[in-house]
Design a protein around this motif. Structure first.
Motif, PDB file in Angstrom:
ATOM      1  N   GLN A   1      45.142 -12.451   5.660  1.00 23.90           N
ATOM      2  CA  GLN A   1      45.057 -13.465   6.713  1.00 23.90           C
ATOM      3  C   GLN A   1      44.931 -12.819   8.093  1.00 23.90           C
ATOM      4  N   VAL A   2      45.708 -11.781   8.342  1.00 25.36           N
ATOM      5  CA  VAL A   2      45.643 -11.101   9.638  1.00 25.36           C
ATOM      6  C   VAL A   2      44.272 -10.454   9.845  1.00 25.36           C
ATOM      7  N   LEU A   3      43.785  -9.762   8.812  1.00 23.48           N
ATOM      8  CA  LEU A   3      42.492  -9.087   8.936  1.00 23.48           C
ATOM      9  C   LEU A   3      41.361 -10.086   9.156  1.00 23.48           C
ATOM     10  N   ARG A   4      41.351 -11.165   8.393  1.00 20.40           N
ATOM     11  CA  ARG A   4      40.283 -12.154   8.525  1.00 20.40           C
ATOM     12  C   ARG A   4      40.403 -12.927   9.847  1.00 20.40           C
ATOM     13  N   GLU A   5      41.621 -13.137  10.332  1.00 20.66           N
ATOM     14  CA  GLU A   5      41.785 -13.815  11.614  1.00 20.66           C
ATOM     15  C   GLU A   5      41.200 -12.977  12.741  1.00 20.66           C
ATOM     16  N   LYS A   6      41.412 -11.675  12.694  1.00 21.91           N
ATOM     17  CA  LYS A   6      40.841 -10.797  13.718  1.00 21.91           C
ATOM     18  C   LYS A   6      39.315 -10.830  13.662  1.00 21.91           C
ATOM     19  N   TYR A   7      38.792 -10.851  12.441  1.00 16.54           N
ATOM     20  CA  TYR A   7      37.330 -10.881  12.301  1.00 16.54           C
ATOM     21  C   TYR A   7      36.759 -12.189  12.848  1.00 16.54           C
ATOM     22  N   HIS A   8      37.303 -13.312  12.422  1.00 19.06           N
ATOM     23  CA  HIS A   8      36.781 -14.599  12.874  1.00 19.06           C
ATOM     24  C   HIS A   8      37.005 -14.788  14.371  1.00 19.06           C
ATOM     25  N   SER A   9      38.115 -14.300  14.869  1.00 16.82           N
ATOM     26  CA  SER A   9      38.382 -14.414  16.303  1.00 16.82           C
ATOM     27  C   SER A   9      37.333 -13.650  17.108  1.00 16.82           C
ATOM     28  N   SER A  10      36.986 -12.445  16.642  1.00 21.99           N
ATOM     29  CA  SER A  10      35.961 -11.666  17.350  1.00 21.99           C
ATOM     30  C   SER A  10      34.612 -12.372  17.318  1.00 21.99           C
ATOM     31  N   GLN A  11      34.295 -13.002  16.180  1.00 28.73           N
ATOM     32  CA  GLN A  11      33.026 -13.704  16.069  1.00 28.73           C
ATOM     33  C   GLN A  11      32.985 -14.941  16.974  1.00 28.73           C
ATOM     34  N   LEU A  12      34.096 -15.665  17.056  1.00 31.74           N
ATOM     35  CA  LEU A  12      34.125 -16.870  17.887  1.00 31.74           C
ATOM     36  C   LEU A  12      34.124 -16.528  19.378  1.00 31.74           C
ATOM     37  N   VAL A  13      34.959 -15.565  19.750  1.00 25.23           N
ATOM     38  CA  VAL A  13      35.075 -15.219  21.173  1.00 25.23           C
ATOM     39  C   VAL A  13      33.777 -14.620  21.705  1.00 25.23           C
ATOM     40  N   GLU A  14      33.040 -13.948  20.831  1.00 23.29           N
ATOM     41  CA  GLU A  14      31.784 -13.325  21.255  1.00 23.29           C
ATOM     42  C   GLU A  14      30.802 -14.348  21.834  1.00 23.29           C
ATOM     43  N   HIS A  15      30.893 -15.591  21.357  1.00 24.16           N
ATOM     44  CA  HIS A  15      29.950 -16.616  21.806  1.00 24.16           C
ATOM     45  C   HIS A  15      30.543 -17.537  22.869  1.00 24.16           C
ATOM     46  N   LEU A  16      31.777 -17.264  23.269  1.00 27.51           N
ATOM     47  CA  LEU A  16      32.414 -18.091  24.300  1.00 27.51           C
ATOM     48  C   LEU A  16      32.163 -17.472  25.667  1.00 27.51           C
ATOM     49  N   THR A  17      31.141 -17.899  26.314  1.00 22.20           N
ATOM     50  CA  THR A  17      30.809 -17.412  27.652  1.00 22.20           C
ATOM     51  C   THR A  17      30.525 -18.615  28.553  1.00 22.20           C
ATOM     52  N   LEU A  18      30.919 -18.502  29.803  1.00 25.26           N
ATOM     53  CA  LEU A  18      30.736 -19.608  30.752  1.00 25.26           C
ATOM     54  C   LEU A  18      29.269 -19.828  31.100  1.00 25.26           C
ATOM     55  N   ILE A  19      28.408 -18.890  30.683  1.00 22.38           N
ATOM     56  CA  ILE A  19      26.972 -19.095  30.899  1.00 22.38           C
ATOM     57  C   ILE A  19      26.454 -20.216  29.999  1.00 22.38           C
ATOM     58  N   ASP A  20      27.119 -20.379  28.842  1.00 19.17           N
ATOM     59  CA  ASP A  20      26.745 -21.436  27.904  1.00 19.17           C
ATOM     60  C   ASP A  20      27.149 -22.793  28.487  1.00 19.17           C
TER      61      ASP A  20
END
Length: 558
Positions: free
Chosen positions: A440-459
């Motif tokens: 759970q910890v490993l997959r949470e870090k992976y999914h968090s990195s994938q989600l945060v990567e697309h969270l930009t105020l330019i969007d």
């Protein structure tokens, strides 16, 4: 009078094994009394630890310790329980199970009582150790009391119920532990644990088990084996219990504990392998059938840890224990149904099919949970958790019966089987929780990195979400910069929540795959056994057919 002298028994009274009670005929009211005491004793053996396990967060706050330190409580329980099973069988064979149980019930009660006055991590660990030692004895004692409630022709049903009663402790603890905390905070848990211990002690003293045969069982080398094996298992429990919390590769002491465990357990196994009368029959434990049975139990216990993931998932959504009560009522009802169904269908010839049926239900339940979203609530998990709870209790009886049949033929292997069953159950539970938490910890870090990567105020969508979250605070925050910061924080919390949900879905899917793979392996072995049996029967049948033909030819010629 020599207490070790063989006693004269009627055929139906003879004890199954030395150290076990005899089986005299009882009246129906007395049988019901034995059954009730068996339920109380078996439930006491698991309920104290279950109450602490489901309330670790509250215990951490009351003790004022870190999250890594509080994980010692369940780990110490397993340490004491597994280690004590090594000596328990011989102790009751030589001194009687009653002396051991009463001794440790009194110790358990005194330790729990002292913990009410001296509250700290050290005293809590002492109580968990006493609970583990008593739990190892109470599980067996509850089984013996339950067996006295059944006539000989229904003894297998008694075995299933006796083993299954202790499995009800966890859902029961989840249902009403919140009320105990409301009564007297952490003291409510220990008051109830003390009350159950004293109730069991009173029941055991009031309704005694029938006597059995006693033999001189202990040898000097037994204590050397225990002195090596017990700390080796304790170190392994420490690694499994705390590895996820302190993280596997960041705490050097985990490596030293694992290395020490390997050395100590290997030394104990080496001594036992070369003994003429071993405490542990290593040759028997390493046979293909016993290794396969042990692996089955470990894998099923790993699958059962899905319930731990369910609790973590619901807590990640912000739910508390009292908001999950209906879910635990459903799981308790399903557990009781699984125990009753297993008792009604138990038969040595149906052990493998029962295990495969349980694994099928587990795989299906975990797969259903793998599709959870942020809108999922306990009501949406009733069916999946009921399937898992039903299967989790349903498989216990067949597993125990499948191994105990070999004990009847070779009583000297009783200690080996008891230790194997205890280790696979307890260590399998620790291993399952560790794997669930780690994945759970490993997959949470992976999914968090994938989600945060697309969270930009330019969007534009992201900027709109931040602006909307900030606008909701316009009535309390006049500063636009603070509102924007709060909007960004709110979006980050939502991303973290979604990453946790996706991680738990991955965990549930992995558990479903493990259950399906175990089922496939078990089915393949079952089909191979059937094929082998048919091939072995074919030459015998052909020979019998040939002999019959020769006989007919001879009679015709005559």
């Amino acid at each position: 009078m020599d207490v070790y002298a063989p006693q004269t028994w009627k055929p139906h009274e003879r004890p199954m094994l030395p150290g076990s009670p005899s089986s005299p005929l009882h009246s129906t009211p007395r049988r019901m009394a034995y059954l009730l005491v068996g339920f109380i004793v078996a439930l006491t053996g698991g309920l104290g630890n279950a109450l602490v396990t489901v309330n670790l967060v509250y215990a951490q706050g009351s003790l004022g310790v870190y999250s890594a330190e509080i994980q010692w409580l369940p780990a110490v329980y397993v340490m004491a329980s597994v280690s004590m099973n090594l000596l328990l069988v011989k102790f009751r064979q030589q001194y009687g199970l009653r002396l051991f149980t009463e001794l440790f019930l009194v110790l358990y009660a005194l330790a729990t009582l002292a913990h009410l006055f001296v509250h700290g991590l050290g005293s809590a660990i002492l109580v968990r150790a006493a609970s583990g030692m008593s739990g190892a004895a109470l599980t067996t004692l509850g089984l013996y009391y339950t067996l006295q409630g059944f006539p000989a022709q229904h003894r297998l049903k008694g075995v299933v119920l006796g083993v299954g009663f202790s499995q009800l402790a966890l859902p029961i603890a989840r249902i009403f532990s919140t009320e105990l905390l409301e009564i007297a905070e952490w003291r409510g848990l220990y008051f109830f644990e003390l009350g159950m211990c004293l109730l069991s002690l009173g029941c055991v003293l009031l309704l005694k088990l029938p006597p059995g045969d006693r033999i001189r069982a202990f040898e000097k080398l037994d204590f050397l084996t225990f002195a090596l094996f017990a700390p080796g298992v304790a170190l392994l429990c420490a690694v499994l219990g705390l590895g996820r919390t302190v993280w596997w590769f960041e705490a050097p002491w985990l490596g030293w504990c694992l290395a020490g465990s390997i050395v100590l357990v290997t030394a104990a196994v080496t001594i036992e392998h070369n003994r003429a009368n071993p405490l542990l029959n290593i040759r028997w434990l390493t046979t293909a059938s016993m290794l396969r049975l042990a692996l089955y139990v470990v894998l099923i216990r790993i699958v059962q840890s899905e319930a731990t993931g369910t609790v973590g998932f619901l807590q990640a959504l912000g739910l508390q224990n009292d908001q999950m009560r209906e879910l635990w009522l459903v799981t308790l009802a399903a557990s009781i149904a699984g125990m009753v169904a297993s008792a009604l269908t138990i038969a040595p010839s149906r052990v493998q099919t029962s295990l495969m049926f349980a694994l099928l239900l587990m795989a299906l339940g975990a797969w259903m949970d793998a599709h959870a979203t942020n809108l999922t609530r306990p009501a949406q998990m009733y069916i999946s958790q009921a399937l898992l709870a039903f299967a989790g209790v349903f498989f216990i009886g067949p597993v125990f019966v499948s191994g105990f049949g070999a004990i009847i033929a070779q009583p000297k292997n009783l200690i080996s089987f008891s230790l194997m069953f205890s280790m696979t159950q307890n260590l399998g539970g620790l291993l399952g929780s560790a794997l669930v938490g780690t994945v759970q910890v490993l997959r949470e870090k992976y999914h968090s990195s994938q989600l945060v990567e697309h969270l930009t105020l330019i969007d534009p969508l992201v900027a709109s979400r931040v602006q909307g979250s900030g606008a909701a605070l316009a009535g309390t925050l006049a500063d636009p910069a603070l509102r924007s910061a709060q909007g960004i924080a709110s979006l980050g919390a939502a991303a973290t929540r979604e990453a946790n949900i996706l991680a738990y879905n991955d965990v549930f899917l992995l558990i479903s795959i493990v259950a399906a793979a175990t089922l496939a392996w078990m089915l393949a072995h079952y089909l191979w056994q059937l094929s082998t049996a048919r091939r072995s029967a074919a030459p015998v049948q052909n020979a019998q057919t040939g002999m019959a033909k020769v006989s007919l030819d001879n009679s015709g010629s005559t």
